[in-house]
Design an enzyme around this catalytic site. Structure first.
Site, PDB file in Angstrom:
ATOM      1  CE  LYS A 118      -9.685  -2.892  -5.528  1.00  9.50           C
ATOM      2  NZ  LYS A 118     -10.236  -1.689  -4.909  1.00  9.50           N
TER       3      LYS A 118
ATOM      4  CE1 TYR B 104      -7.783  -5.703  -4.082  1.00  9.62           C
ATOM      5  CE2 TYR B 104      -6.001  -6.144  -5.631  1.00  9.62           C
ATOM      6  CZ  TYR B 104      -6.712  -5.256  -4.843  1.00  9.62           C
ATOM      7  OH  TYR B 104      -6.368  -3.924  -4.834  1.00  9.62           O
TER       8      TYR B 104
ATOM      9  N   GLY C 117      -7.228   4.032   6.143  1.00 12.41           N
ATOM     10  CA  GLY C 117      -6.243   3.119   5.562  1.00 12.41           C
ATOM     11  C   GLY C 117      -4.979   3.856   5.127  1.00 12.41           C
ATOM     12  CG  PHE C 118      -0.838   2.862   2.595  1.00 11.19           C
ATOM     13  CD1 PHE C 118       0.070   3.858   2.960  1.00 11.19           C
ATOM     14  CD2 PHE C 118      -0.621   2.191   1.377  1.00 11.19           C
ATOM     15  CE1 PHE C 118       1.138   4.198   2.136  1.00 11.19           C
ATOM     16  CE2 PHE C 118       0.446   2.516   0.560  1.00 11.19           C
ATOM     17  CZ  PHE C 118       1.323   3.524   0.927  1.00 11.19           C
ATOM     18  CB  ILE C 119      -4.110   4.927  -0.459  1.00 13.05           C
ATOM     19  CG1 ILE C 119      -3.008   3.944  -0.914  1.00 13.05           C
ATOM     20  CG2 ILE C 119      -4.309   6.014  -1.520  1.00 13.05           C
ATOM     21  CD1 ILE C 119      -3.305   3.182  -2.199  1.00 13.05           C
TER      22      ILE C 119
HETATM   23  N1  NAD Z   1      -1.697  -0.145  -1.649  1.00 12.59           N
HETATM   24  C1  NAD Z   1      -1.565  -0.541  -2.921  1.00 12.59           C
HETATM   25  O1  NAD Z   1      -0.461  -0.787  -3.408  1.00 12.59           O
HETATM   26  C2  NAD Z   1      -2.773  -0.678  -3.806  1.00 12.59           C
HETATM   27  C3  NAD Z   1      -2.590  -1.105  -5.132  1.00 12.59           C
HETATM   28  C4  NAD Z   1      -3.702  -1.227  -5.959  1.00 12.59           C
HETATM   29  C5  NAD Z   1      -4.950  -0.885  -5.491  1.00 12.59           C
HETATM   30  N2  NAD Z   1      -5.100  -0.485  -4.204  1.00 12.59           N
HETATM   31  C6  NAD Z   1      -6.451  -0.138  -3.739  1.00 12.59           C
HETATM   32  O2  NAD Z   1      -6.392   1.126  -3.090  1.00 12.59           O
HETATM   33  C7  NAD Z   1      -7.325   1.164  -2.016  1.00 12.59           C
HETATM   34  C8  NAD Z   1      -6.623   1.530  -0.724  1.00 12.59           C
HETATM   35  O3  NAD Z   1      -5.624   0.565  -0.458  1.00 12.59           O
HETATM   36  P1  NAD Z   1      -4.730   0.610   0.859  1.00 12.59           P
HETATM   37  O4  NAD Z   1      -3.434  -0.025   0.536  1.00 12.59           O
HETATM   38  O5  NAD Z   1      -4.760   1.984   1.433  1.00 12.59           O
HETATM   39  O6  NAD Z   1      -5.535  -0.402   1.787  1.00 12.59           O
HETATM   40  P2  NAD Z   1      -5.974  -0.257   3.315  1.00 12.59           P
HETATM   41  O7  NAD Z   1      -6.465  -1.620   3.716  1.00 12.59           O
HETATM   42  O8  NAD Z   1      -4.901   0.363   4.118  1.00 12.59           O
HETATM   43  O9  NAD Z   1      -7.209   0.762   3.228  1.00 12.59           O
HETATM   44  C9  NAD Z   1      -8.518   0.347   2.953  1.00 12.59           C
HETATM   45  C10 NAD Z   1      -9.399   0.877   4.063  1.00 12.59           C
HETATM   46  O10 NAD Z   1     -10.747   0.507   3.765  1.00 12.59           O
HETATM   47  C11 NAD Z   1     -11.391   0.159   4.968  1.00 12.59           C
HETATM   48  N3  NAD Z   1     -12.512  -0.726   4.671  1.00 12.59           N
HETATM   49  C12 NAD Z   1     -12.468  -2.026   4.283  1.00 12.59           C
HETATM   50  N4  NAD Z   1     -13.708  -2.511   4.146  1.00 12.59           N
HETATM   51  C13 NAD Z   1     -14.551  -1.494   4.433  1.00 12.59           C
HETATM   52  C14 NAD Z   1     -15.966  -1.388   4.471  1.00 12.59           C
HETATM   53  N5  NAD Z   1     -16.751  -2.450   4.184  1.00 12.59           N
HETATM   54  N6  NAD Z   1     -16.516  -0.206   4.808  1.00 12.59           N
HETATM   55  C15 NAD Z   1     -15.728   0.865   5.113  1.00 12.59           C
HETATM   56  N7  NAD Z   1     -14.381   0.807   5.110  1.00 12.59           N
HETATM   57  C16 NAD Z   1     -13.806  -0.351   4.766  1.00 12.59           C
HETATM   58  C17 NAD Z   1     -10.322  -0.533   5.796  1.00 12.59           C
HETATM   59  O11 NAD Z   1     -10.633  -0.524   7.177  1.00 12.59           O
HETATM   60  C18 NAD Z   1      -9.079   0.257   5.436  1.00 12.59           C
HETATM   61  O12 NAD Z   1      -8.829   1.279   6.384  1.00 12.59           O
HETATM   62  C19 NAD Z   1      -7.997  -0.208  -1.996  1.00 12.59           C
HETATM   63  O13 NAD Z   1      -9.184  -0.136  -2.754  1.00 12.59           O
HETATM   64  C20 NAD Z   1      -7.001  -1.099  -2.702  1.00 12.59           C
HETATM   65  O14 NAD Z   1      -7.620  -2.221  -3.288  1.00 12.59           O
HETATM   66  C21 NAD Z   1      -4.047  -0.368  -3.354  1.00 12.59           C
END
Ligand code: NAD
Length: 320
Positions: A157, A153, A11-13
């Site tokens: 969390k 959502y 994913g992104f982060i």
């Molecule tokens: N991007 C933001 O601004 C933000 C803000 C607050 C919290 N978050 C949290 O940070 C984390 C990462 O966010 P992101 O923006 O990189 O999202 P993202 O969707 O790019 O990354 C999440 C990754 O998790 C994988 N995933 C989902 N379900 C899965 C499963 N059942 N088994 C294995 N892998 C699975 C997805 O394929 C994806 O690659 C998440 O938990 C999100 O809730 C993100």
């Protein structure tokens, strides 16, 4: 150095965290199931700079598959986990709350159960600023009430934070829950506002502005978020919650104007009413992370947006 397990590594982060851990000499096992929230192709591209690196192993697996998860932890002698895998996104969670409960809550409890069974003591969990709900008490501090989330959502969390706290107490686990405030930067999820706005401005498509433009977000550049995550991994002690933001709140209309300036193009703005599940404001009090983690975010919004637009143009061969 020991091996760190990163969930949601494609994913992104997750892809940025993995890259930074490898740069710092860690061995990393990355897990991701290429969830269909956005395209597998984009996630495979996120991994392109890391997939061949010698200290990295990628495993396609669902965090809800306990047996698989357990086997991966045991065979790689995992001592710490950075758990980022989740179904993200506020608005889609209102459409399908059951899915969010399954991935976010069941998935996290699976990880906690595995930690208990395998004697893994360290976890960094990705929480969210959305747990604060729609409150006027700003800046948001870790000690304030989070009993009123306004989307499924956010509720998932919050539930995960409670499970983390409970497992930490019962089984003596060291867990930090990090409340991220709108992360942005290269590889940001394609449905998130900055990425979507840039794509639409560049392609001369209308952008949807929900509300009157005064809603504001604390936007956090990805390298600052990554530094905070790695600092928290190195300082795990009991159960803690930290805000990771920039501690400045940018109104939506200002964000659009900044993007217009950087892209040298006017946005076509389609005004729409605010959507349910959205909050008016996010603004992080980061004093706890500053003191305990030496977290010191350094990329302001103008610079961060410029970096994002540079990346976007390169990725998409845009000559603006
Ligand atoms: N991007 C933001 O601004 C933000 C803000 C607050 C919290 N978050 C949290 O940070 C984390 C990462 O966010 P992101 O923006 O990189 O999202 P993202 O969707 O790019 O990354 C999440 C990754 O998790 C994988 N995933 C989902 N379900 C899965 C499963 N059942 N088994 C294995 N892998 C699975 C997805 O394929 C994806 O690659 C998440 O938990 C999100 O809730 C993100």
């Amino acid at each position: 150095m020991n091996t760190v397990l990163v969930t949601g590594a494609a994913g992104f982060i997750g892809s940025h965290v993995t890259e930074k851990l490898l740069d710092k000499g860690y061995k990393v096992i990355g897990i991701d199931n290429f969830d269909i929230f956005y395209s597998r192709q984009i996630k495979e591209r996120n991994l392109i700079n890391i997939i061949q690196r010698p200290n990295f192993q990628f495993i396609e697996s669902d965090i809800r598959n306990r047996e698989n998860f357990r086997t991966i932890c045991i065979s790689n002698k995992i001592e710490s986990i950075i758990h980022l895998a989740a179904r993200a996104g506020v608005r889609p969670s209102i459409v399908d709350p059951t899915l969010y409960i399954s991935v976010n809550i069941d998935g996290t409890v699976n990880i906690l159960e595995t930690m208990k069974e395998c004697g893994i003591k360290k976890l960094v969990f990705a929480s969210s600023s959305s747990v604060y709900g729609d409150t006027n008490t700003v800046p948001y501090s870790e000690t304030q009430n989070t009993d009123y989330p306004v989307s499924p959502y956010a509720a998932t969390k919050k539930a995960c934070e409670l499970f983390c706290s409970q497992y930490s107490t019962l089984y003596n686990l060291n867990i930090s829950c990090l409340r991220f405030f709108t992360a942005y930067g290269p590889r940001q999820r394609p449905e998130m506002a900055i990425h979507k706005f840039v794509r639409h401005i560049v392609n001369e498509l209308p952008i949807e502005m929900y509300g009157d433009g005064t809603t504001a977000r604390d936007y956090t550049y990805i390298s600052d978020i990554v530094d905070g995550i790695i600092a928290s991994l190195n300082y795990l002690s009991g159960f803690e919650i930290y805000n990771l933001g920039e501690s400045s709140s940018i109104p939506l209309i200002k964000l659009i104007r900044l993007l217009e300036e950087i892209l040298h193009k006017k946005a076509i703005v389609n005004n729409l009413p605010m959507q349910s599940g959205d909050v008016h404001f996010t603004f992080a009090d980061i004093s706890k992370a500053k003191t305990k983690l030496h977290y010191n975010p350094s990329i302001g919004i103008e610079t961060g947006l410029q970096y994002f637009c540079d990346w976007y143009k390169k990725e998409n061969n845009v000559q603006v």
